[in-house]
Design a protein around this motif. Structure first.
Motif, mmCIF file in Angstrom:
data_model
loop_
_atom_site.group_PDB
_atom_site.id
_atom_site.type_symbol
_atom_site.label_atom_id
_atom_site.label_comp_id
_atom_site.label_asym_id
_atom_site.label_seq_id
_atom_site.Cartn_x
_atom_site.Cartn_y
_atom_site.Cartn_z
ATOM 1 N N LEU A 57 0.831 -1.213 0.000
ATOM 2 C CA LEU A 57 0.000 0.000 0.000
ATOM 3 C C LEU A 57 0.865 1.263 0.000
ATOM 4 N N GLY A 58 1.969 1.213 0.705
ATOM 5 C CA GLY A 58 2.885 2.348 0.704
ATOM 6 C C GLY A 58 3.532 2.579 -0.650
ATOM 7 N N ALA A 59 3.520 1.542 -1.494
ATOM 8 C CA ALA A 59 4.123 1.655 -2.819
ATOM 9 C C ALA A 59 3.165 2.243 -3.858
ATOM 10 N N VAL A 60 1.861 2.320 -3.542
ATOM 11 C CA VAL A 60 0.873 2.769 -4.533
ATOM 12 C C VAL A 60 1.122 4.205 -5.005
ATOM 13 N N PRO A 61 1.351 5.189 -4.104
ATOM 14 C CA PRO A 61 1.613 6.548 -4.600
ATOM 15 C C PRO A 61 2.831 6.608 -5.521
ATOM 16 N N GLY A 62 3.878 5.869 -5.165
ATOM 17 C CA GLY A 62 5.057 5.832 -6.022
ATOM 18 C C GLY A 62 4.758 5.193 -7.360
ATOM 19 N N ALA A 101 10.356 10.110 -13.218
ATOM 20 C CA ALA A 101 9.875 9.244 -12.136
ATOM 21 C C ALA A 101 10.318 9.763 -10.777
ATOM 22 N N TYR A 102 11.567 10.212 -10.682
ATOM 23 C CA TYR A 102 12.052 10.765 -9.415
ATOM 24 C C TYR A 102 11.265 12.011 -9.035
ATOM 25 N N ALA A 103 11.015 12.866 -10.011
ATOM 26 C CA ALA A 103 10.297 14.105 -9.734
ATOM 27 C C ALA A 103 8.872 13.832 -9.269
ATOM 28 N N PHE A 104 8.165 12.933 -9.960
ATOM 29 C CA PHE A 104 6.772 12.656 -9.604
ATOM 30 C C PHE A 104 6.658 11.970 -8.243
ATOM 31 N N THR A 105 7.542 11.024 -7.967
ATOM 32 C CA THR A 105 7.414 10.270 -6.729
ATOM 33 C C THR A 105 7.906 11.031 -5.508
ATOM 34 N N HIS A 106 8.789 12.012 -5.691
ATOM 35 C CA HIS A 106 9.316 12.747 -4.543
ATOM 36 C C HIS A 106 8.680 14.120 -4.352
ATOM 37 N N TRP A 107 8.163 14.695 -5.426
ATOM 38 C CA TRP A 107 7.624 16.056 -5.325
ATOM 39 C C TRP A 107 6.208 16.193 -5.869
ATOM 40 N N GLY A 108 5.701 15.138 -6.495
ATOM 41 C CA GLY A 108 4.427 15.282 -7.198
ATOM 42 C C GLY A 108 3.195 15.127 -6.340
ATOM 43 N N SER A 113 0.008 13.202 -9.771
ATOM 44 C CA SER A 113 0.453 12.112 -10.636
ATOM 45 C C SER A 113 -0.696 11.596 -11.487
ATOM 46 N N ILE A 114 -1.864 11.394 -10.867
ATOM 47 C CA ILE A 114 -3.017 10.906 -11.618
ATOM 48 C C ILE A 114 -3.443 11.923 -12.668
ATOM 49 N N GLY A 115 -3.496 13.200 -12.283
ATOM 50 C CA GLY A 115 -3.914 14.240 -13.215
ATOM 51 C C GLY A 115 -2.977 14.352 -14.408
ATOM 52 N N VAL A 116 -1.660 14.336 -14.148
ATOM 53 C CA VAL A 116 -0.693 14.436 -15.239
ATOM 54 C C VAL A 116 -0.765 13.199 -16.128
ATOM 55 N N ALA A 117 -0.910 12.021 -15.504
ATOM 56 C CA ALA A 117 -1.009 10.789 -16.293
ATOM 57 C C ALA A 117 -2.201 10.836 -17.234
ATOM 58 N N SER A 173 10.156 1.291 -4.721
ATOM 59 C CA SER A 173 9.643 0.041 -5.284
ATOM 60 C C SER A 173 8.378 0.291 -6.083
ATOM 61 N N GLY A 174 7.519 1.150 -5.548
ATOM 62 C CA GLY A 174 6.305 1.492 -6.284
ATOM 63 C C GLY A 174 6.617 2.216 -7.572
ATOM 64 N N MET A 175 7.605 3.117 -7.535
ATOM 65 C CA MET A 175 7.994 3.851 -8.730
ATOM 66 C C MET A 175 8.442 2.903 -9.830
ATOM 67 N N LEU A 176 9.105 1.815 -9.458
ATOM 68 C CA LEU A 176 9.612 0.866 -10.449
ATOM 69 C C LEU A 176 8.546 -0.096 -10.944
#
Length: 257
Positions: A57-62, A101-108, A113-117, A173-176
């Motif tokens: 669950l913690g990986a979902v935002p990433g 990926a780094y930008a979205f997962t650390h600052w997004g 993320s959903i909106g941009v996607a 892990s979620g980002m990957l």
């Protein structure tokens, strides 16, 4: 050890099946199939089984940040190849993915993320629709090593991602998880063999399938703690497939009209 062998078996078989489907029925279907959350579902399943549901669950935002980065990378590649060669565009796209990926997962954040996607999915569907359509009568040459290479690369990345999960942490892990390990080789090979028309069809299919990927992760977040791993994964995949097929059908009718 059972999970280890399961990874070695399932991932290459999926890549093999999707590659054959793409050869038989064209790039759009290959893109749709590879755009479904197949790799994501495998990664999330193994994260649940090996690291626990809380970790997954913690990986979902990433993962959703990674998905936005994937769509940004396809957009970059689609437009970059109008000016650059395939090799240069691929190299730059891989670098671009890492930065995005780094930008979205650390600052997004999740909602950004959903909106941009979703925005980029719309851009990809529109831009790919303006590319030439593939010649259905043309039969590109296929080399014997293509599918084995795709199978090996897909399996290696899944093994690496899940094996390093405890060290990487849930966010990375979620980002990957949504890395297009199946789709990306298909896109590049389609471009090499079928030109821009084949590549655009594959990208279009992946963009349509990405709507299902978003639904998959949101369903995972909502249901995992209440329903458990097996039922949640099954329902999330079913929702992803249903949305992907519905969107593909609507767009096909709109394009035909």
């Amino acid at each position: 050890m059972t999970l280890f062998y399961l990874k070695l078996l399932v991932t290459p078989l999926l890549m093999w099946a999707i590659s054959l489907a793409s050869r038989r029925w064209g790039g759009l279907l290959g893109g749709l199939l590879s755009g479904l959350p197949i790799t994501s579902a495998l990664v999330m399943t193994f994260l649940c089984l090996e690291q626990g549901s809380a970790f997954a669950l913690g990986a979902v935002p990433g993962a959703l940040g990674g998905l936005a980065a994937v769509q940004a990378t396809y957009t970059f590649y689609l437009f970059a190849t109008r000016k650059l060669g395939i090799a240069a565009a691929v190299s730059l796209a891989i670098l671009f993915y890492g930065l995005a990926a780094y930008a979205f997962t650390h600052w997004g954040g999740l909602y950004l993320s959903i909106g941009v996607a979703l925005l980029l999915i719309g851009v990809l569907i529109r831009a790919s629709g303006r590319e030439p359509r593939p010649d259905t009568l043309a039969r590109p040459k296929h080399r014997y090593w293509e599918i084995p290479l795709r199978m090996v690369s897909a399996t290696a990345l899944l093994m690496l991602t899940t094996s390093l999960a405890s060290w990487l942490g849930p966010a990375t892990s979620g980002m990957l998880a949504p890395i297009p390990v199946i789709a990306w080789p298909l896109v590049v090979f389609a471009h090499v063999q079928g030109g821009r028309a084949g590549m655009a069809a594959m990208v279009r299919g992946n963009a349509i399938g990405a709507v299902g990927v978003i639904a998959f992760y949101l369903a995972m977040a909502a249901l995992l703690e209440r329903l458990g791993v097996a039922l949640t994964i099954s329902l999330a995949m079913g929702l992803a497939v249903a949305l992907t097929l519905a969107l593909a059908s609507i767009l096909r009718r709109f394009r035909a009209g």
